[in-house]
Motif scaffolding. Structure first.
Motif, PDB file in Angstrom:
ATOM      1  N   GLU A   5      45.704  59.917  37.926  1.00 24.43           N
ATOM      2  CA  GLU A   5      45.411  61.246  38.474  1.00 24.43           C
ATOM      3  C   GLU A   5      46.416  62.289  37.993  1.00 24.43           C
ATOM      4  OE1 GLU A   5      43.489  59.392  42.535  1.00 24.43           O
ATOM      5  OE2 GLU A   5      45.465  60.330  42.620  1.00 24.43           O
ATOM      6  N   ALA A   6      47.681  61.889  37.909  1.00 17.53           N
ATOM      7  CA  ALA A   6      48.727  62.859  37.578  1.00 17.53           C
ATOM      8  C   ALA A   6      48.742  63.218  36.091  1.00 17.53           C
ATOM      9  CB  ALA A   6      50.085  62.317  38.000  1.00 17.53           C
ATOM     10  N   THR A   7      48.257  62.298  35.247  1.00 16.33           N
ATOM     11  CA  THR A   7      48.367  62.550  33.805  1.00 16.33           C
ATOM     12  C   THR A   7      47.011  62.859  33.160  1.00 16.33           C
ATOM     13  OG1 THR A   7      48.041  60.211  33.332  1.00 16.33           O
ATOM     14  CG2 THR A   7      50.313  60.954  33.538  1.00 16.33           C
ATOM     15  N   GLY A   8      45.941  62.498  33.857  1.00 16.97           N
ATOM     16  CA  GLY A   8      44.620  62.673  33.274  1.00 16.97           C
ATOM     17  C   GLY A   8      44.358  61.655  32.166  1.00 16.97           C
ATOM     18  N   TYR A   9      45.204  60.661  32.082  1.00 13.30           N
ATOM     19  CA  TYR A   9      45.081  59.609  31.076  1.00 13.30           C
ATOM     20  C   TYR A   9      44.832  58.302  31.802  1.00 13.30           C
ATOM     21  CZ  TYR A   9      46.250  60.035  26.143  1.00 13.30           C
ATOM     22  OH  TYR A   9      46.201  60.211  24.792  1.00 13.30           O
ATOM     23  N   GLU A  10      44.067  57.394  31.258  1.00 19.67           N
ATOM     24  CA  GLU A  10      43.834  56.150  31.975  1.00 19.67           C
ATOM     25  C   GLU A  10      45.106  55.300  32.047  1.00 19.67           C
ATOM     26  OE1 GLU A  10      41.379  53.157  30.255  1.00 19.67           O
ATOM     27  OE2 GLU A  10      41.648  51.946  32.065  1.00 19.67           O
ATOM     28  N   ALA A  11      45.512  54.976  33.282  1.00 16.03           N
ATOM     29  CA  ALA A  11      46.651  54.059  33.444  1.00 16.03           C
ATOM     30  C   ALA A  11      46.139  52.787  34.070  1.00 16.03           C
ATOM     31  CB  ALA A  11      47.705  54.698  34.339  1.00 16.03           C
ATOM     32  N   ARG A  12      46.697  51.654  33.640  1.00 14.09           N
ATOM     33  CA  ARG A  12      46.268  50.364  34.190  1.00 14.09           C
ATOM     34  C   ARG A  12      47.436  49.686  34.900  1.00 14.09           C
ATOM     35  NH1 ARG A  12      43.777  48.491  28.534  1.00 14.09           N
ATOM     36  NH2 ARG A  12      44.834  50.371  27.860  1.00 14.09           N
ATOM     37  N   THR A  13      47.148  48.592  35.577  1.00 17.19           N
ATOM     38  CA  THR A  13      48.276  47.802  36.064  1.00 17.19           C
ATOM     39  C   THR A  13      48.898  47.125  34.844  1.00 17.19           C
ATOM     40  OG1 THR A  13      46.983  45.807  36.357  1.00 17.19           O
ATOM     41  CG2 THR A  13      47.148  47.269  38.265  1.00 17.19           C
ATOM     42  N   ILE A  14      50.169  46.763  34.966  1.00 18.26           N
ATOM     43  CA  ILE A  14      50.825  46.105  33.826  1.00 18.26           C
ATOM     44  C   ILE A  14      50.108  44.778  33.523  1.00 18.26           C
ATOM     45  CG2 ILE A  14      52.994  45.121  32.972  1.00 18.26           C
ATOM     46  CD1 ILE A  14      54.467  47.137  34.738  1.00 18.26           C
ATOM     47  N   HIS A  15      49.679  44.100  34.581  1.00 17.17           N
ATOM     48  CA  HIS A  15      48.971  42.825  34.368  1.00 17.17           C
ATOM     49  C   HIS A  15      47.704  43.017  33.537  1.00 17.17           C
ATOM     50  CE1 HIS A  15      51.562  41.521  37.668  1.00 17.17           C
ATOM     51  NE2 HIS A  15      51.363  40.302  37.212  1.00 17.17           N
ATOM     52  N   ARG A  16      46.980  44.097  33.835  1.00 18.08           N
ATOM     53  CA  ARG A  16      45.760  44.365  33.057  1.00 18.08           C
ATOM     54  C   ARG A  16      46.103  44.777  31.632  1.00 18.08           C
ATOM     55  NH1 ARG A  16      41.955  42.092  34.567  1.00 18.08           N
ATOM     56  NH2 ARG A  16      40.882  42.519  36.508  1.00 18.08           N
ATOM     57  N   LEU A  17      47.146  45.598  31.513  1.00 17.56           N
ATOM     58  CA  LEU A  17      47.577  46.056  30.188  1.00 17.56           C
ATOM     59  C   LEU A  17      47.871  44.842  29.304  1.00 17.56           C
ATOM     60  CD1 LEU A  17      48.675  48.634  28.557  1.00 17.56           C
ATOM     61  CD2 LEU A  17      50.926  47.847  29.281  1.00 17.56           C
ATOM     62  N   LEU A  18      48.495  43.834  29.927  1.00 15.85           N
ATOM     63  CA  LEU A  18      48.874  42.651  29.150  1.00 15.85           C
ATOM     64  C   LEU A  18      47.738  41.633  29.086  1.00 15.85           C
ATOM     65  CD1 LEU A  18      52.523  42.162  30.484  1.00 15.85           C
ATOM     66  CD2 LEU A  18      51.754  43.412  28.468  1.00 15.85           C
ATOM     67  N   GLU A  19      46.606  42.002  29.646  1.00 16.73           N
ATOM     68  CA  GLU A  19      45.401  41.163  29.605  1.00 16.73           C
ATOM     69  C   GLU A  19      45.643  39.788  30.198  1.00 16.73           C
ATOM     70  OE1 GLU A  19      43.694  41.373  25.663  1.00 16.73           O
ATOM     71  OE2 GLU A  19      44.135  43.515  25.587  1.00 16.73           O
ATOM     72  N   ILE A  20      45.831  39.804  31.486  1.00 15.89           N
ATOM     73  CA  ILE A  20      46.065  38.552  32.193  1.00 15.89           C
ATOM     74  C   ILE A  20      44.816  37.681  32.100  1.00 15.89           C
ATOM     75  CG2 ILE A  20      45.284  39.504  34.421  1.00 15.89           C
ATOM     76  CD1 ILE A  20      47.580  37.771  35.600  1.00 15.89           C
ATOM     77  N   SER A  21      45.034  36.404  31.942  1.00 23.20           N
ATOM     78  CA  SER A  21      43.871  35.528  32.022  1.00 23.20           C
ATOM     79  C   SER A  21      44.331  34.185  32.572  1.00 23.20           C
ATOM     80  CB  SER A  21      43.210  35.365  30.659  1.00 23.20           C
ATOM     81  OG  SER A  21      43.896  34.404  29.927  1.00 23.20           O
ATOM     82  N   GLY A  22      43.402  33.416  33.052  1.00 25.89           N
ATOM     83  CA  GLY A  22      43.757  32.118  33.604  1.00 25.89           C
ATOM     84  C   GLY A  22      43.020  31.847  34.878  1.00 25.89           C
ATOM     85  N   MET A  23      43.627  31.032  35.706  1.00 30.16           N
ATOM     86  CA  MET A  23      42.967  30.582  36.933  1.00 30.16           C
ATOM     87  C   MET A  23      42.771  31.749  37.887  1.00 30.16           C
ATOM     88  SD  MET A  23      42.942  27.196  36.635  1.00 30.16           S
ATOM     89  CE  MET A  23      43.143  26.404  38.210  1.00 30.16           C
ATOM     90  N   PRO A  24      41.726  31.684  38.703  1.00 25.18           N
ATOM     91  CA  PRO A  24      41.509  32.759  39.643  1.00 25.18           C
ATOM     92  C   PRO A  24      42.681  32.896  40.619  1.00 25.18           C
ATOM     93  CG  PRO A  24      39.682  31.212  39.665  1.00 25.18           C
ATOM     94  CD  PRO A  24      40.743  30.641  38.792  1.00 25.18           C
ATOM     95  N   GLY A  25      43.015  34.108  40.894  1.00 22.46           N
ATOM     96  CA  GLY A  25      43.889  34.398  42.029  1.00 22.46           C
ATOM     97  C   GLY A  25      45.341  34.062  41.869  1.00 22.46           C
ATOM     98  N   ASP A  26      45.660  32.824  41.894  1.00 24.16           N
ATOM     99  CA  ASP A  26      47.035  32.424  42.085  1.00 24.16           C
ATOM    100  C   ASP A  26      47.876  32.593  40.837  1.00 24.16           C
ATOM    101  OD1 ASP A  26      49.338  31.328  42.830  1.00 24.16           O
ATOM    102  OD2 ASP A  26      48.523  29.376  43.427  1.00 24.16           O
ATOM    103  N   GLU A  27      48.950  33.392  40.956  1.00 21.68           N
ATOM    104  CA  GLU A  27      49.778  33.666  39.781  1.00 21.68           C
ATOM    105  C   GLU A  27      50.526  32.437  39.301  1.00 21.68           C
ATOM    106  OE1 GLU A  27      52.226  37.212  40.157  1.00 21.68           O
ATOM    107  OE2 GLU A  27      50.748  37.856  41.611  1.00 21.68           O
ATOM    108  N   ARG A  28      50.755  31.508  40.224  1.00 21.56           N
ATOM    109  CA  ARG A  28      51.516  30.341  39.792  1.00 21.56           C
ATOM    110  C   ARG A  28      50.616  29.240  39.232  1.00 21.56           C
ATOM    111  NH1 ARG A  28      54.928  29.714  45.066  1.00 21.56           N
ATOM    112  NH2 ARG A  28      52.901  30.423  45.765  1.00 21.56           N
ATOM    113  N   SER A  29      49.319  29.519  39.232  1.00 22.48           N
ATOM    114  CA  SER A  29      48.403  28.488  38.751  1.00 22.48           C
ATOM    115  C   SER A  29      48.720  28.135  37.308  1.00 22.48           C
ATOM    116  CB  SER A  29      46.969  28.999  38.780  1.00 22.48           C
ATOM    117  OG  SER A  29      46.639  29.378  40.054  1.00 22.48           O
ATOM    118  N   ILE A  30      48.458  26.912  37.019  1.00 19.37           N
ATOM    119  CA  ILE A  30      48.648  26.491  35.644  1.00 19.37           C
ATOM    120  C   ILE A  30      47.617  27.251  34.828  1.00 19.37           C
ATOM    121  CG2 ILE A  30      48.738  24.468  34.132  1.00 19.37           C
ATOM    122  CD1 ILE A  30      48.415  22.903  36.908  1.00 19.37           C
ATOM    123  N   GLY A  31      48.008  27.641  33.636  1.00 24.85           N
ATOM    124  CA  GLY A  31      47.022  28.287  32.782  1.00 24.85           C
ATOM    125  C   GLY A  31      47.052  29.801  32.883  1.00 24.85           C
TER     126      GLY A  31
END
Ligand SMILES: Nc1ncnc2c1ncn2[C@@H]1O[C@H](COP(=O)(O)OP(=O)(O)OP(=O)(O)O)[C@@H](O)[C@H]1O
Length: 744
Positions: A378-404
């Motif tokens: 909103e403040a920049t008028g540029y699309e900002a993402r979460t860092i996790h999305r920016l880094l393209e998180i992938s793996g098991m659903p939900g749990d960050e400590r999940s293997i994978g």
């Protein structure tokens, strides 16, 4: 005192950190509610528990468990559970029960030796009997392992993981060093391994036990934000955990260092101990920051000239510090911009973006939380993402400590951009910083923006502060409060709080109000009036957008009690509103709720007025707030509407990811902003009632801050400079690199 013995039907609530559990158990057809600390427990387990039966005002009769024992189930029960667990294709719980009822202790022998007899059981044809028998034969080894592990009170789902990890080796592991499980298997911690060891008969001072306990103590410390512990703290904490003398622990530290499981260093004359992965994480972060920190060669004059042009176009005049920030942004690989509210950080970022745009550079923006990313957009008028999305998180659903779980963007597949700008960097912990840096190649500019006086990240490390204090990188500190911002008492008082000055509370103010009350219930009454009646009209917002935030979870003004009371007033029971209880809390249609962990894979959709989906996506993050729109008892689903009409369906089981959010902790509010915030100010533990806590709370409000309570407590918070000390060595690691690597 009563004793009950039976199967755990359902775990209603469990805190994995301290084992506090609320569960229901059936004993000869009677259902009981048990409350107590269980090291580990899972549904289906057989438990004998003893304790007094008490009457809880809300939940009715329950047992407060004083002692318990997990019983090895009689064989038939274990067989039935094994067969019904999905281990054998085609057999569900009901069929498993029938088979075992028919053949009793003979079940497995029949399956192996006379499989045709399975067809004596209703619902099993001869063909199916043969198919089952083949599977049973194949899985014989696994089955024996499962039965063996059950004797140690290990749940079925965990037993499967253990079997998959070790295969036939598991017998040796369990009998000789069950502590290895804590290293190798997600979901097994020291406490559980210790319980198994006790059953196996491993002694308290066994080497394995002590080493595992030392690592466990360091891991617990990371849960409190530390990346290491001073040796003396480590020894005393581990000694308490293991109940052995510190001398018996001390002698293992050197060994563990040789095995590369620990790193022992000296910091300010004190010996400190790291679990080695954290030491190398700090080293890696320091090294990568160093490598990013390269100088550009664009002449400053040229930059300033271009900047003048941009300022003219944008009708804005930057002050010298802001200009310096833009110049540095153009000419450095790494730049840190820090400052309090209203000091022009956003304006500076915007100008940097315009400058980079005019150079046709690729820019990526991100922030640590969904709400912070939204504000940045909103403040920049540029699309900002979460860092996790920016880094393209992938793996098991939900749990960050999940293997994978991993990031697709990393050193092999770095972000494709000329500049990456991160906001609210104070919330980034050492793990996330490491992942981010891996994905940013030298040559891509990295700009870290944040307010270093906010509470540090929830996760370990004190990254932004350490990076600034190292004194090795370009840091622009914005301190001037701009005219527009200086008319806001929120901004002015936030700066006073930060400087430890006294804040005038009696002064008439439009946006910073103090309502004196000296009793918790009167404070609650006043807060309800504010949220329900006074503030919505005053700031032009919905009552749901006004946020009550409090320092603590427990106590008269803790989140838990506040939510129960506020729910009664703001969304009282009503015949037309369905309810669902989860984890001891009643959720009702119309309730304000918060997602309490990052769930990157949960799906949302936006529907038009005819209920047809018009947009879809995934991801609801820790701290996101929504409203329960529907509870479907038949389909066992709860529908929650989040910002921008994003509808999410939670299964009843997933409801453990939700909490009522009429009140939230100040810690959870980090990175978010609300039109108005209401903060109870009453006594609390000194460690918690600190300057940077109240600073963080006050700076969450856009239009109005209402403090309700005792003025002296407020001033005591402002005076309480005590920051909970974080043991973090990143600053030292950065300095070491700059001392050892020759700089050009
Ligand atoms: N150089 C400037 N000249 C005049 N006004 C300015 C300048 N820079 C910023 N401002 C104004 O000061 C106010 C605060 O600026 P900005 O929003 O950029 O600060 P911030 O540090 O991002 O604040 P916050 O952390 O509260 O969001 C805004 O109203 C902005 O327009």
């Amino acid at each position: 005192m009563a004793t009950v013995c039976g199967f755990v039907e359902r775990i209603k609530y469990r805190n994995e950190e301290n084992g506090y559990t609320v569960l229901s158990l059936t004993d000869e057809g009677e259902e009981y509610t048990l409350v107590g600390n269980f090291h580990y427990i899972s549904e289906g387990e057989m438990v004998e528990a003893t304790g007094p039966m008490t009457e809880h005002p809300v939940y009715g009769e329950q047992m407060t468990v004083e002692t318990y024992e997990i019983k090895a189930p009689e064989d038939t029960a274990a067989m039935e559970r094994y067969l019904g667990s999905g281990a054998v294709k085609g057999i569900g719980a009901a069929l498993a029960a029938r088979i075992v009822r028919r053949f009793k202790a003979d079940t497995f022998r029949i399956m192996e030796e006379e499989p045709e007899r399975l067809s004596e059981v209703k619902g099993i044809s001869e063909k199916m009997a043969m198919a089952i028998s083949e599977q049973v034969e194949e899985k014989k080894e696994m089955r024996q392992a499962m039965m063996f592990l059950q004797e140690y009170g290990i749940s079925m789902s965990l037993a499967v993981k253990i079997y998959q990890e070790y295969g036939p080796r598991l017998y040796t592991v369990i009998k000789e060093n069950p502590y290895q499980l804590a290293d190798d298997i997600a979901g097994v911690g020291f406490k559980m391994a210790d319980e198994i060891a006790k059953r196996v008969g491993i002694f308290t001072d066994s080497d394995f036990r002590i080493k595992s306990g030392v690592l466990y103590t360091l891991l617990q410390a990371t849960g409190n934000g530390h990346t290491y512990l001073p040796e003396t703290d480590l020894l005393s904490q581990a000694s308490e955990l293991l109940r052995v003398e510190t001398e018996s622990i001390e002698k293992h530290l050197m060994d563990m260092q040789i095995d590369k499981r620990l790193v022992i260093r000296e910091s300010e004359g004190v010996r400190v101990v790291y679990a080695s992965q954290y030491y190398y994480m700090e080293m890696g972060v320091a090294r990568m920051l160093h490598d990013l920190n390269i100088r550009g060669r664009e002449p400053e004059e040229k930059i300033r000239k271009k900047l003048l042009q941009i300022q003219k176009e944008e009708s804005i005049e930057l002050d010298e510090k802001q200009v310096q920030a833009v110049v540095e942004a153009v000419n450095s690989g790494l730049l840190i911009i820090t400052g309090g509210p209203g000091t022009g950080k956003t304006t500076t970022i915007n100008t940097i973006i315009r400058y980079f745009e005019s150079e046709e550079m690729e820019i990526l923006l991100a922030a640590p939380t969904g709400r912070a990313a939204k504000r940045m957009t909103e403040a920049t008028g540029y699309e900002a993402r979460t860092i996790h999305r920016l880094l393209e998180i992938s793996g098991m659903p939900g749990d960050e400590r999940s293997i994978g779980m991993h990031f697709e963007r990393n050193e092999e597949n770095p972000l494709d951009a000329d500049a990456v700008i991160i906001d609210e960097t104070s919330m980034v912990d050492i793990h996330l910083m490491q992942s981010l840096l891996k994905a940013v190649n030298p040559g891509t500019r990295l700009i870290l923006v944040g307010d270093v006086n906010q509470l540090p990240s929830v996760g370990p490390g004190n990254v932004l502060k350490d990076v600034i204090e190292a004194g090795c990188f370009n840091v622009v500190m914005l301190t001037r409060i701009f005219r527009q911002a200086s008319q806001s008492d929120i901004v002015v008082n936030a700066h006073k709080i930060n400087a430890g000055e006294s804040v005038p509370l009696g002064k008439k103010s439009n946006d910073f109000l103090f309502i004196k009350r000296d009793d918790p219930n009167m404070i609650i009454n006043a807060m309800i009036t504010l949220v329900q009646k006074k503030l919505p009209g005053y700031v032009g917002a919905d009552p749901y957008d006004i946020q009550i935030m409090t320092p603590m979870r427990k106590g008269a003004l803790g989140v838990e009690r506040l939510n129960t009371i506020l729910q009664e007033y703001l969304n009282p029971p009503d015949k037309s509103k369905l309810e669902k209880e989860s984890g001891g809390v009643t959720f009702r249609v119309g309730d304000k709720v918060m997602q309490i962990k990052n769930n990157y894979n949960i799906e949302w959709e936006v529907r038009n007025k005819y209920g047809i989906p018009v947009d879809k996506g995934t991801g609801i993050y820790n701290g996101d707030i929504g409203i329960i729109r529907e509870i479907n008892l038949f389909a066992e689903l709860v529908t929650v509407e989040f910002d921008e009409g994003r509808m999410v369906e939670y299964s009843f089981k997933q409801m453990e990811e939700l909490e009522l959010a009429y009140a939230i902790t100040i810690h959870k509010s980090q990175g978010s902003e609300y039109p108005a915030v209401v903060i109870p100010i009453f006594s609390g533990p000194k460690m918690l009632m600190t300057r940077n806590l109240i600073y963080t709370a006050v700076t969450r409000a856009r239009a109005c801050v209402c403090l309700v309570g005792v003025p002296e407590v407020f001033q005591a918070m402002v005076d309480n400079e005590m920051e909970q000390r974080r043991y973090s060595g990143l600053r030292e690691r950065i300095c070491e690199i700059y001392d050892t690597v020759p700089q050009d």
